[in-house]
Motif scaffolding. Structure first.
Motif, short mmCIF file in Angstrom:
data_model
loop_
_atom_site.label_atom_id
_atom_site.label_comp_id
_atom_site.label_asym_id
_atom_site.label_seq_id
_atom_site.Cartn_x
_atom_site.Cartn_y
_atom_site.Cartn_z
N ALA A 92 0.85 -1.07 -0.04
CA ALA A 92 -0.19 -0.14 -0.14
C ALA A 92 0.78 1.16 -0.12
O ALA A 92 2.00 1.37 0.84
CB ALA A 92 -1.00 -0.03 1.29
N ASP A 111 -3.87 6.57 -5.34
CA ASP A 111 -3.25 5.43 -4.94
C ASP A 111 -2.09 5.28 -5.75
O ASP A 111 -1.96 5.68 -6.93
CB ASP A 111 -4.17 4.18 -5.30
CG ASP A 111 -3.24 2.97 -5.25
OD1 ASP A 111 -2.99 2.57 -3.97
OD2 ASP A 111 -3.33 2.33 -6.34
N ALA A 116 -2.15 -3.63 -6.14
CA ALA A 116 -3.58 -3.71 -5.27
C ALA A 116 -4.65 -3.87 -6.35
O ALA A 116 -4.62 -3.59 -7.49
CB ALA A 116 -3.72 -2.20 -4.78
N TYR A 119 -9.30 -1.70 -2.58
CA TYR A 119 -8.97 -0.65 -1.74
C TYR A 119 -9.87 -0.33 -0.62
O TYR A 119 -11.42 -0.56 -0.79
CB TYR A 119 -8.75 0.68 -2.60
CG TYR A 119 -7.98 0.45 -3.96
CD1 TYR A 119 -6.61 0.81 -3.88
CD2 TYR A 119 -8.26 -0.01 -4.74
CE1 TYR A 119 -5.72 0.53 -4.93
CE2 TYR A 119 -7.69 -0.03 -6.18
CZ TYR A 119 -6.40 0.24 -6.15
OH TYR A 119 -5.81 -0.07 -7.23
N TRP A 121 -10.43 2.76 2.34
CA TRP A 121 -9.78 4.29 2.57
C TRP A 121 -10.50 4.58 3.95
O TRP A 121 -11.67 4.43 3.85
CB TRP A 121 -10.02 5.32 1.86
CG TRP A 121 -8.99 5.27 0.25
CD1 TRP A 121 -9.48 4.59 -0.73
CD2 TRP A 121 -7.75 5.80 0.02
NE1 TRP A 121 -8.51 4.67 -1.70
CE2 TRP A 121 -7.60 5.43 -1.28
CE3 TRP A 121 -6.92 6.66 0.70
CZ2 TRP A 121 -6.38 5.79 -1.79
CZ3 TRP A 121 -5.63 6.91 0.01
CH2 TRP A 121 -5.35 6.66 -1.10
N SER A 134 -9.81 3.72 -5.93
CA SER A 134 -8.35 3.92 -5.98
C SER A 134 -8.02 5.26 -5.90
O SER A 134 -6.99 5.81 -5.20
CB SER A 134 -7.59 3.42 -7.34
OG SER A 134 -8.12 3.94 -8.55
N LEU A 150 -4.96 3.36 4.26
CA LEU A 150 -5.29 2.51 3.00
C LEU A 150 -4.88 1.10 3.18
O LEU A 150 -3.84 0.83 3.51
CB LEU A 150 -4.53 3.12 2.07
CG LEU A 150 -4.69 2.71 0.68
CD1 LEU A 150 -6.14 2.65 0.20
CD2 LEU A 150 -3.83 3.23 -0.46
N VAL A 152 -4.75 -2.27 1.16
CA VAL A 152 -5.26 -2.82 -0.33
C VAL A 152 -5.12 -4.29 -0.05
O VAL A 152 -4.20 -4.92 0.73
CB VAL A 152 -3.88 -2.24 -1.17
CG1 VAL A 152 -4.01 -0.71 -1.43
CG2 VAL A 152 -2.44 -2.53 -0.61
#
Length: 393
Positions: A92, A111, A116, A119, A121, A134, A150, A152
């Motif tokens: 990430a 991103d 990844a 995602y 957030w 992303s 974040l 991933v």
């Protein structure tokens, strides 16, 4: 001799670099119900001794079983090369811009992770997902310092990146209030004069000069008391719906109005001071005759008396004139005043005389007028006195 490659273990990505491979096939239950050492020629890859171009194949290999026995190849004089790739979990990473500013603050998150596929957030530090894209833009409407995380994921695993104190959002709450007296913004006590006893109306203009909305704004007058409450005032908005009224008083009147509220436990307020000057243009006239309702017996042909004129107001008076209702009476000012201004509490004396005859019955009504030349208008002062005399022998 035919050989069977049967990998053991979990699913892996295999690259076969084959020289001379003309075909390959996977056995299926319909073609090969049970794998044996004697595999029909139609169910395996054939090799020849020529040197064809090298081909690359990505295939998934899993452990054979009765329904899916695996992949059969005939190596011939060439040996297949099997490369097994290691799992590749994501890493990430992200960028954000801007990292600081005042509310409302729009921050763009991009991103920059490796490998990844999904995602999650959390950009306001509350532990809840704010976006699964992303790249996205997030708006901060409240002051604070925010952590950003974040997460991933892909088929091989997940990775989390957390940046503490990543976004710094500041606020600048600000109020402005202007108090108007009869529609005027009066900042000087002498710049607005009103006659004592006249109605006065105050109105209040409250503006949000900051960058955040404000609520529950209390408006209070230092003399008149509570004015009202404004429930909500957006950024750049103003409210002029509040007002108070009263009757003007004498002299300099000063009061201050304050608008106040809180934002994130911080007090926000604004104060404006307003004035007016209550004008009392007043004058008094008295006769030396005494009681105005008494009959005075005059025993001479020439009768003399005086008038005493006093400024009992709070402003200078000019153009002072004393007169009465009889043309036979002469009036002269005795007091000498070089500037001809009758100041507050100052008195001037006037002499009066009349010629009488036997049996005259005279009612005298005397009056005095004067003016105060104000900044915006003139104020008029007036008074009168009544007395009665009878001419004797």
């Amino acid at each position: 001799m035919n050989s069977l490659i049967k990998p053991v273990g979990s699913l892996a990505l295999v690259v076969l670099l084959l020289s001379g491979l003309t075909s390959f096939s996977t056995n299926s239950p319909e073609l090969v119900p049970e794998p044996t050492n004697d595999v029909p020629e139609t169910n395996h890859s054939e090799w020849d001794n020529s040197t064809p171009e090298t081909s690359e194949f990505n295939i998934s290999v899993k452990e054979g079983d009765k329904e899916d026995p695996g992949i059969w190849v005939s190596p011939g004089d060439h040996k297949p090369k099997v490369i097994v790739e290691e799992p590749a979990p994501p890493v990430a990473n992200f960028t954000a811009y801007p990292l600081s500013g005042v509310v409302p603050l729009n921050v763009t998150f991009n991103d920059s992770s490796s490998d990844a596929e999904e995602y999650s957030w959390d950009v306001d530090g509350d532990g809840l997902e704010d976006s699964n894209a992303s790249d996205f833009v997030y708006r901060y409407d409240k002051e604070g310092i925010y952590n950003v995380s974040l997460i991933v994921t892909n088929k091989d695993g997940s990775h989390t990146k957390v940046v503490e104190n990543c976004i710094n959002v500041t606020a600048n709450p600000s109020l402005s209030i202007v108090k108007l007296t009869d529609g005027y913004d009066v900042d000087d006590p002498s710049s607005y004069e009103v006659e004592v006893g006249s109605p006065i109306v105050w109105s209040y203009n409250i503006s949000n000069k900051g960058d955040v909305p404000l609520t529950n704004i209390f408006v209070n007058d230092s003399v008149e008391g509570p004015v009202g409450v404004i429930a909500y005032l957006g950024v750049g908005e103003y409210n002029d719906s509040l007002n108070l009224s009263n009757t003007s008083v004498e002299g300099v009147y000063q009061n201050a109005v304050t608008a106040s509220t809180t934002y994130d436990d911080v007090e926000v307020n604004s104060t404006d001071v307003s004035y007016y000057f209550g004008v009392n243009a007043s004058i008094d006239i008295e006769s030396s005759i005494g009681d105005p309702v008494s009959d005075v017996q005059i025993q001479c042909l020439v009768f003399e008396w005086t008038y005493n004129v006093t400024n009992n107001g709070n402003v200078d008076l000019t153009e002072v004139v004393v007169q009465d209702n009889s043309s036979s009476i002469s009036i002269d000012r005795i007091t000498v005043d070089a500037d001809n201004i009758l100041e507050p509490n100052e008195s001037w004396v006037y002499s009066a005389s009349a010629t009488t005859e036997h049996g005259w019955n005279e009612v005298i009504l005397a009056n005095v007028t004067a003016y105060y030349n104000g900044t915006e208008k003139n104020f008029y002062a007036f008074d009168e006195v009544l007395f009665h005399y009878v001419g004797g022998t």
